[in-house]
Design a protein around this motif. Sequence first.
Motif, mmCIF file in Angstrom:
data_model
loop_
_atom_site.group_PDB
_atom_site.id
_atom_site.type_symbol
_atom_site.label_atom_id
_atom_site.label_comp_id
_atom_site.label_asym_id
_atom_site.label_seq_id
_atom_site.Cartn_x
_atom_site.Cartn_y
_atom_site.Cartn_z
ATOM 1 N N ALA A 1 0.816 -1.213 0.000
ATOM 2 C CA ALA A 1 0.000 0.000 0.000
ATOM 3 C C ALA A 1 0.848 1.261 0.000
ATOM 4 C CB ALA A 1 -0.928 0.002 1.214
ATOM 5 N N GLY A 2 2.031 1.205 0.609
ATOM 6 C CA GLY A 2 2.832 2.407 0.750
ATOM 7 C C GLY A 2 3.776 2.693 -0.392
ATOM 8 N N TYR A 3 4.252 1.657 -1.056
ATOM 9 C CA TYR A 3 5.296 1.854 -2.070
ATOM 10 C C TYR A 3 4.746 2.485 -3.349
ATOM 11 C CZ TYR A 3 8.878 0.702 -5.525
ATOM 12 O OH TYR A 3 9.799 0.778 -6.530
ATOM 13 N N ASP A 4 3.808 1.819 -4.007
ATOM 14 C CA ASP A 4 3.307 2.316 -5.289
ATOM 15 C C ASP A 4 2.682 3.694 -5.168
ATOM 16 O OD1 ASP A 4 4.104 0.341 -7.010
ATOM 17 O OD2 ASP A 4 2.260 -0.821 -6.854
ATOM 18 N N THR A 5 1.936 3.923 -4.089
ATOM 19 C CA THR A 5 1.277 5.214 -3.937
ATOM 20 C C THR A 5 2.287 6.335 -3.712
ATOM 21 O OG1 THR A 5 0.930 4.674 -1.594
ATOM 22 C CG2 THR A 5 -0.891 4.252 -3.099
ATOM 23 N N THR A 6 3.380 6.041 -3.002
ATOM 24 C CA THR A 6 4.419 7.058 -2.798
ATOM 25 C C THR A 6 5.134 7.368 -4.104
ATOM 26 O OG1 THR A 6 4.753 6.374 -0.503
ATOM 27 C CG2 THR A 6 6.534 7.613 -1.538
ATOM 28 N N VAL A 7 5.463 6.337 -4.870
ATOM 29 C CA VAL A 7 6.099 6.555 -6.179
ATOM 30 C C VAL A 7 5.190 7.404 -7.057
ATOM 31 C CG1 VAL A 7 6.890 5.425 -8.297
ATOM 32 C CG2 VAL A 7 7.464 4.440 -6.074
ATOM 33 N N LEU B 1 2.751 9.524 -6.147
ATOM 34 C CA LEU B 1 2.614 10.888 -5.635
ATOM 35 C C LEU B 1 3.825 11.742 -5.986
ATOM 36 C CD1 LEU B 1 1.288 13.096 -3.949
ATOM 37 C CD2 LEU B 1 2.137 11.951 -1.880
ATOM 38 N N LEU B 2 5.029 11.214 -5.768
ATOM 39 C CA LEU B 2 6.238 11.984 -6.062
ATOM 40 C C LEU B 2 6.377 12.262 -7.557
ATOM 41 C CD1 LEU B 2 8.791 10.182 -3.698
ATOM 42 C CD2 LEU B 2 7.739 12.426 -3.345
ATOM 43 N N LEU C 1 -5.623 16.181 -7.715
ATOM 44 C CA LEU C 1 -5.645 16.160 -9.177
ATOM 45 C C LEU C 1 -5.179 14.824 -9.742
ATOM 46 C CD1 LEU C 1 -6.218 18.169 -11.550
ATOM 47 C CD2 LEU C 1 -3.753 18.599 -11.574
ATOM 48 N N GLN C 2 -4.223 14.187 -9.087
ATOM 49 C CA GLN C 2 -3.631 12.945 -9.597
ATOM 50 C C GLN C 2 -3.682 11.872 -8.504
ATOM 51 O OE1 GLN C 2 -3.000 12.745 -12.657
ATOM 52 N NE2 GLN C 2 -2.496 14.799 -13.387
ATOM 53 N N SER C 3 -4.872 11.561 -8.050
ATOM 54 C CA SER C 3 -5.050 10.624 -6.930
ATOM 55 C C SER C 3 -4.376 9.291 -7.241
ATOM 56 C CB SER C 3 -6.536 10.390 -6.666
ATOM 57 O OG SER C 3 -7.211 11.611 -6.500
ATOM 58 N N PRO C 4 -3.396 8.866 -6.416
ATOM 59 C CA PRO C 4 -2.739 7.580 -6.692
ATOM 60 C C PRO C 4 -3.716 6.406 -6.697
ATOM 61 C CG PRO C 4 -1.421 8.878 -5.160
ATOM 62 C CD PRO C 4 -2.738 9.590 -5.309
ATOM 63 N N VAL D 1 -5.223 1.528 -9.171
ATOM 64 C CA VAL D 1 -4.071 2.342 -8.773
ATOM 65 C C VAL D 1 -3.429 2.891 -10.041
ATOM 66 C CG1 VAL D 1 -1.829 2.371 -7.627
ATOM 67 C CG2 VAL D 1 -3.695 0.990 -6.693
ATOM 68 N N ARG D 2 -3.186 4.186 -10.077
ATOM 69 C CA ARG D 2 -2.632 4.824 -11.261
ATOM 70 C C ARG D 2 -1.277 5.421 -10.940
ATOM 71 N NH1 ARG D 2 -3.102 10.252 -13.478
ATOM 72 N NH2 ARG D 2 -2.753 10.205 -15.744
ATOM 73 N N GLY D 3 -0.304 5.190 -11.817
ATOM 74 C CA GLY D 3 1.009 5.748 -11.579
ATOM 75 C C GLY D 3 1.843 5.774 -12.839
ATOM 76 N N LEU D 4 2.859 6.606 -12.830
ATOM 77 C CA LEU D 4 3.773 6.709 -13.958
ATOM 78 C C LEU D 4 4.759 5.553 -13.962
ATOM 79 C CD1 LEU D 4 4.328 10.526 -13.699
ATOM 80 C CD2 LEU D 4 3.789 9.377 -15.856
ATOM 81 N N ARG D 5 4.951 4.969 -15.121
ATOM 82 C CA ARG D 5 5.978 3.953 -15.293
ATOM 83 C C ARG D 5 7.329 4.609 -15.599
ATOM 84 N NH1 ARG D 5 5.433 -1.393 -16.741
ATOM 85 N NH2 ARG D 5 3.267 -1.062 -17.387
ATOM 86 N N SER D 6 7.280 5.722 -16.341
ATOM 87 C CA SER D 6 8.509 6.446 -16.654
ATOM 88 C C SER D 6 8.200 7.932 -16.769
ATOM 89 C CB SER D 6 9.141 5.932 -17.948
ATOM 90 O OG SER D 6 8.313 6.231 -19.058
ATOM 91 N N LEU D 7 9.146 8.761 -16.356
ATOM 92 C CA LEU D 7 9.039 10.213 -16.462
ATOM 93 C C LEU D 7 10.426 10.746 -16.818
ATOM 94 C CD1 LEU D 7 7.174 12.690 -16.148
ATOM 95 C CD2 LEU D 7 7.990 12.868 -13.786
ATOM 96 N N PRO D 8 10.755 10.819 -18.135
ATOM 97 C CA PRO D 8 12.093 11.269 -18.540
ATOM 98 C C PRO D 8 12.353 12.716 -18.105
ATOM 99 C CG PRO D 8 10.971 10.154 -20.350
ATOM 100 C CD PRO D 8 9.948 10.401 -19.291
ATOM 101 N N VAL D 9 13.509 12.939 -17.497
ATOM 102 C CA VAL D 9 13.882 14.271 -17.016
ATOM 103 C C VAL D 9 15.354 14.526 -17.319
ATOM 104 C CG1 VAL D 9 12.189 14.277 -15.135
ATOM 105 C CG2 VAL D 9 14.510 13.410 -14.716
ATOM 106 N N THR D 10 15.722 15.773 -17.213
ATOM 107 C CA THR D 10 17.126 16.160 -17.207
ATOM 108 C C THR D 10 17.441 16.697 -15.820
ATOM 109 O OG1 THR D 10 17.150 16.685 -19.559
ATOM 110 C CG2 THR D 10 18.870 17.684 -18.190
ATOM 111 N N TRP D 11 18.416 16.079 -15.176
ATOM 112 C CA TRP D 11 18.792 16.504 -13.836
ATOM 113 C C TRP D 11 19.766 17.675 -13.926
ATOM 114 C CZ3 TRP D 11 16.449 14.675 -9.581
ATOM 115 C CH2 TRP D 11 15.750 13.464 -9.693
ATOM 116 N N PRO D 12 19.585 18.708 -13.101
ATOM 117 C CA PRO D 12 20.500 19.851 -13.119
ATOM 118 C C PRO D 12 21.844 19.484 -12.520
ATOM 119 C CG PRO D 12 18.958 20.064 -11.316
ATOM 120 C CD PRO D 12 18.526 18.850 -12.100
ATOM 121 N N GLY D 13 22.784 20.446 -12.572
ATOM 122 C CA GLY D 13 24.106 20.210 -12.006
ATOM 123 C C GLY D 13 24.048 20.015 -10.504
ATOM 124 N N ARG D 14 25.155 19.550 -9.958
ATOM 125 C CA ARG D 14 25.227 19.242 -8.529
ATOM 126 C C ARG D 14 24.966 20.512 -7.699
ATOM 127 N NH1 ARG D 14 27.480 15.070 -5.771
ATOM 128 N NH2 ARG D 14 28.381 14.273 -7.696
#
Length: 445
Positions: free
Chosen positions: A244-250, A252-253, A288-291, A401-414
């Motif tokens: 219950a906690g893992y997929d919903t947290t992924v 939500l974030l 808006l995006q209820s897990p 349960v609804r969630g993203l499988r992938s969300l491509p991003v570009t990470w900024p510098g350190r």
Amino acid sequence: MAIYDGEPIRRAVAELTRFLGASVDDPGFLADPHRCLTPRIRSRPVHRLPGGALAVLGHAACAEVLRDARFGHGAGNLYETTLLGLPARSFLQMDTPGHTRLRGQVARHFSVRRIQGLAQNLAHDSAALSRRCAGRPGDFVTDFAEPLAMTVISDVLGVPPEDRTAFHRDARLVIQGLDQPARTTDERAIAQARFRFVRYFRRQIQARRQAPREDLVSTLLHRPDGSMADDREVVTTCSLLLSAGYDTTVSLLSQAVAELDGAPSGQGWAMASNPWTADAVVEEVLRLQSPVQVAPRAAVRDTALDGLPVARGTIVLPLLAAANRDPDVFDTPHAFRPGRYLDPAGTGPAAARHLAFGAGAHFCLGAALARATARGALSVLAACPPRLNGASRTYHEGVVVRGLRSLPVTWPGRPSGTPPSRPAGGAGAHAAPSCPVAHPQRSST
């Protein structure tokens, strides 16, 4: 005996999808299943599906089902069986009094002090993940959301650092086994992981019988009346918290990052970084995006709902995603507007009316932890936000349960500054590292 089992629920959910005129195989529906709900909500808050189940779309009707004892699960004992002879796997499928007792035991572990301690660790873990990803393209789900969610649930379950590599491997397979496509492709590996998962917690239980600690297993094992819980009770509850906690947290974030990236001129991230407005951002993502999209129930006696007769045993499907976009309750329901959760002065949170965590006796036990996790992670990410890079995002197939499988991003510098240390315990939160990117400090998004 429970008055329904998994198969009637699956049939009802399949009917629900057809009722909405969509398919879980359609990428367009998975990307935005919500807009097709609006005409149905406006026409009637409760609809009877061809097989007899009820689809509950309106906010008031959903809240009634979730809060009213006329609707429940029908199992009063943790090990009662369903109509197919399957076990009621956790207290999530139980009604009072069994649900009340087991929920109360878990609730003792989710004290304010423990959640503050988890939030303190979260600052370190979020900063470490963002630094590890810095300066490269990646995927937010696999780079950040999944490892952070697994670390949080490991902290909750009291898994020590030396066990986490093997535990994470098996836990991912156990969670993967809840997904029907995965179960058909890797059934043997998943079955072996489930066996190791149960064996691991049985060993922890035996150790806590001899030497209790301040952890979840000890809390579950030693009941308030002085008696000892049996192994099955503890293992099934740990399994529930994992699933219950893992997929919903992924979810939500990941959804939070997607929404914040789309907000104009960096205003969303500015709100996420501001202690006065961060809670409003989290609440709006939850709305808006209820897990959890659907919270199945059944009528435990003959009754009525919105003027429709409901026979005992009828499957009732409150659509939390629809209730949270009910135009009679939320202005511009499809828009990301965190400002709706601020008081008129814009200085603090207003009451949240969404049903993302359910309501009533089964209100999400981990709601406070989920909010703290999202708030803490987003405050760290807001210092140097990841940016969506234009590649296509994908969603897991499913309706409940609804969630993203992938969300491509570009990470900024350190980011600059010294990352916070991971404490052994205590309360409070660390400041996020600073980032050489200017953001407005306040917003009325």
